[in-house]
Enzyme design. Structure first.
Site: not given
Ligand code: ADP
Ligand code: AMP
Length: 217
Positions: A13, A88, A127, A161, A172
């Site tokens: 995302k 969420r 990541r 992270r 999660r």
């Molecule tokens: P989210 O925001 O949904 O938690 P991220 O955008 O942080 O996901 O992506 C999670 C991990 O996967 C990151 O390390 C990112 O670089 C990698 N990633 C994202 N999209 C792809 C893809 N299409 N193919 C492979 N790796 C990806």
């Molecule tokens: P993310 O970066 O989207 O993976 O979010 C990391 C963490 O932030 C989540 O596991 C939650 O603890 C908190 N968080 C992010 N967005 C929300 C939301 N919309 N509502 C509640 N908690 C959130």
């Protein structure tokens, strides 16, 4: 264009939101990034959120909705935004519906990113985020930075992270299935959901996402 991205943690995302925001000229609004920015600035909001984030639970709606609303009210979001990680749960989706209604705005699409669980686990395990700006996202294998440990965008230090540890990831994913996935049904009833496979490479998923957006007049 007002877009919501939904999908399990690690679906991509944040990666796609940044690219779509750039292509469409609208801000990328991530509640996770807003919490992490508050955390690194040592604010009261960041301190409150940390306990929940560390456990992989949702930060309470009273904190989250106000923070998201404030960000959406800034002038740069006047012509649209890409929401990433918000809403969420159903209560947040209803709060967003109300906020948009009150300000005369509507959503254009809810993009549901589909990725199998084992791929999500691989993505999260590798990541790395930038300490200066956590919307700069890398992966040790799939999207490695040019220099190990250094952000390509701004030179910031890359880190893993705390909540990307295995036991927190499991929690999660569970929270996603139980609390977040139901919002897809909520938006399906509004005719907004476009489900796209996000299993392929980053550029391919971006193309798919752009193609799934409604045509603007
Ligand atoms: P989210 O925001 O949904 O938690 P991220 O955008 O942080 O996901 O992506 C999670 C991990 O996967 C990151 O390390 C990112 O670089 C990698 N990633 C994202 N999209 C792809 C893809 N299409 N193919 C492979 N790796 C990806
Ligand atoms: P993310 O970066 O989207 O993976 O979010 C990391 C963490 O932030 C989540 O596991 C939650 O603890 C908190 N968080 C992010 N967005 C929300 C939301 N919309 N509502 C509640 N908690 C959130």
């Amino acid at each position: 264009m007002r877009i919501v991205l939904v999908g399990p943690p690690g679906a991509g995302k944040g990666t796609q939101a940044a690219l779509l925001a750039q292509r469409l000229g609208i801000p990328h609004i991530s509640t996770g990034d807003l919490f992490r920015a508050n955390l690194s600035q040592g604010t009261e909001l960041g301190r409150k959120a940390k306990a929940y984030m560390d456990e992989g639970r949702l930060v309470p709606d009273e904190i989250t909705v106000g923070m998201a609303a404030e960000r959406m009210a800034r002038p740069d979001a006047g012509h649209g935004f890409v929401l990433d990680g918000f809403p969420r749960n159903i209560a947040q989706a209803e709060a967003l519906d109300k906020l948009l209604r009150e300000t005369g705005q509507t959503l254009d699409a809810v993009l549901d990113l589909e990725v199998p669980e084992e791929e999500v686990v691989r993505r999260i395990a590798g990541r790395r985020l930038c300490r200066t700006d956590s919307s700069h996202i890398f992966h040790v294998q799939y999207n490695p930075p040019r220099t190990d440990g250094v952000c390509d965008v701004c030179g910031g230090e890359l880190y893993q992270r705390d909540d990307d540890r295995e036991e927190t990831v499991r929690k999660r994913l569970e929270v996603y299935r139980e609390e977040t996935e139901p919002i897809i049904g909520h938006y399906r009833a509004q005719g907004l959901v476009r489900t796209i496979s996000a299993q392929d490479g980053v550029a391919e998923v971006t193309d798919r996402a752009l193609a799934a957006l409604p045509v603007r007049d």
